[in-house]
Write an enzyme that holds these catalytic residues in place. Structure first.
Site, PDB file in Angstrom:
ATOM      1  N   TYR A 104       0.864  -1.189   0.000  1.00  0.00           N
ATOM      2  CA  TYR A 104       0.000   0.000   0.000  1.00  0.00           C
ATOM      3  C   TYR A 104       0.895   1.231   0.000  1.00  0.00           C
ATOM      4  O   TYR A 104       1.829   1.333   0.803  1.00  0.00           O
ATOM      5  CB  TYR A 104      -0.882   0.031   1.265  1.00  0.00           C
ATOM      6  N   GLU A 188      -3.242   7.467  -4.374  1.00  0.00           N
ATOM      7  CA  GLU A 188      -3.204   6.243  -3.578  1.00  0.00           C
ATOM      8  C   GLU A 188      -3.147   5.021  -4.493  1.00  0.00           C
ATOM      9  O   GLU A 188      -3.880   4.956  -5.480  1.00  0.00           O
ATOM     10  CB  GLU A 188      -4.469   6.157  -2.706  1.00  0.00           C
TER      11      GLU A 188
END
Ligand code: GDP
Ligand code: MN
Length: 384
Positions: A104, A188
């Site tokens: 992530y 993101e």
């Protein structure tokens, strides 16, 4: 403004972040054709709902199809699907990637600290909030000074803090470049993956652009018109209303952001969930009321509507006139609870009493009105 995944993917590609080969389609047959171009009969193909919300995988909006024919069937299943109140108008078809590891990474504006922060974890794939809760030590948060940006040193610092492999650092630099050059508030990637053959590939992407920079990033605006902006939100924006869709069943309309926010809290306090935030602002004219009511009525998850107005410069009698005339323009299909207080409240209430509607009720307090709207929503949900 949020970009669709396929738009974020396009940005990633332009800045040299590896992404799977992909195509966008809006019908079953065009999905089949797109899958053909991606050689789906040999490799299969991933069909992904294009909606501006996360958790598509869990909601059934991301599926692997074995070949082009299966891609058509899968695309037909996903197109039209409702994911958290967003209707799927387009799918992205992507060449499947063999995933070894999921990471992530994101850059996000931290308004409280007045800087950006990099959030990174070697445990990607699932929702980062869940990782942060279960294993906070697995999620690194590193401040980024916007004036300095992500230098080689900063990228190395982030990678080290998250115990990520060193070859993620160049990806971080490119993602930062995107944020800076495209005026984004959020970039993101979840998951950023290590493929079976060792490459680092962005398998998903979320980019939020700064609306204040729209004047110099106009091309996204143009693309946006053609696509889906989340239906009701687009409708509301066209009418100049400040509307945010939420996940509950009580539609909330009020005048002033502060009042609407506290109304959301009171509805929640009554054991119901607000379906939206809708601030009609100072001028609660008939047109604004009609627009507001039709947007909220357009949300199928709404079971009751609460109008909470505190009359100030726009007095309650004007609001009541607005509601009465709005009910002449639109067909009210769900129970409506109105609370008028403040300037000329008594006169406003009289106007509504003089113009009764079978689905309209009044309450004089915010708590009473919220309680009644919550009851009506619960009753309607039980009856359904
Ligand atoms: P989200 O659920 O909205 O975050 O959608 P994602 O694009 O992240 O897709 C959900 C999940 O599907 C990802 O976290 C991956 O685990 C998986 N996924 C998506 N594309 C591929 C792929 O090409 N190969 C593999 N193995 N998994 C994939
Ligand atoms: Mn994802």
């Amino acid at each position: 403004m949020d970009l669709f995944e396929h738009q974020a993917r396009e940005l990633f590609e332009r800045y040299g972040v590896l992404v799977p080969e992909a195509q966008v389609a809006d019908t079953g047959s065009s999905a089949r054709e797109a899958a053909g171009k991606l050689d789906a009969d040999r490799h299969g193909v991933v069909v992904k709902a294009q909606v501006k919300t996360g958790g598509r995988g869990k909601a059934g909006g991301v599926k692997l199809a074995a070949d082009a024919a299966a891609a058509e069937i899968t695309a037909r299943q996903i197109l039209g699907m409702d994911i958290k109140g967003h209707t799927v108008h387009k799918v992205m078809l992507a060449r499947p990637v063999k995933v070894d590891q999921e990471y992530y990474v994101s850059f996000v504006l931290d308004r409280a600290q007045g800087c950006f922060i990099a959030i990174a974890s070697a445990e990607g794939g699932m929702e980062i909030e869940e990782v942060a809760e279960a294993r906070p030590e697995a999620v690194a948060r590193v401040p980024v000074d916007p004036a300095e940006g992500v230098t080689d040193e900063k990228a190395a610092e982030i990678v080290a803090a998250a115990a990520l492999p060193a070859d993620v650092a160049p990806v971080l630099r490119k993602l930062w470049q995107i944020l800076q050059s495209e005026d984004a508030l959020l970039v993101e990637v979840n998951p950023l993956v290590r493929t079976a053959d060792g490459a680092v590939v962005a398998l998903d992407g979320k980019v939020t652009l700064d609306d204040n920079a729209r004047f110099r990033q106009a091309r996204w605006g143009e693309e946006d018109e053609g696509g889906d902006t989340g239906g009701l939100e687009a409708q509301a924006a066209e009418k100049g209303l400040n509307y945010v869709k939420l996940e509950g069943e009580v539609g909330v309309i009020g005048n002033g952001a502060g009042l609407v926010m506290s109304t959301l809290d009171v509805v929640a306090g009554c054991g119901a969930r607000p379906a939206n935030f809708l601030d009609i602002g100072g001028g609660a004219s008939a047109q604004v009321m009609a627009d507001g009511l039709s947007v909220v009525l357009g949300d199928p998850s709404v079971k009751s509507i609460l109008v909470n107005v505190f009359g100030g410069i726009t007095a309650c009698d004007a609001v009541a006139e607005g509601i009465t005339r709005a009910l002449g323009q639109i067909r009210l299909t769900k129970p409506l609870v109105v609370r008028l207080d403040g300037n000329n409240a008594a006169r406003g209430r009289e106007i509504l009493e003089a113009n009764p509607h079978p689905l309209l009720e009044q309450r004089t307090t915010m708590d009473g009105a919220a309680q009644r709207a919550a009851e009506l929503a619960t009753a309607a949900a039980a009856a359904a």
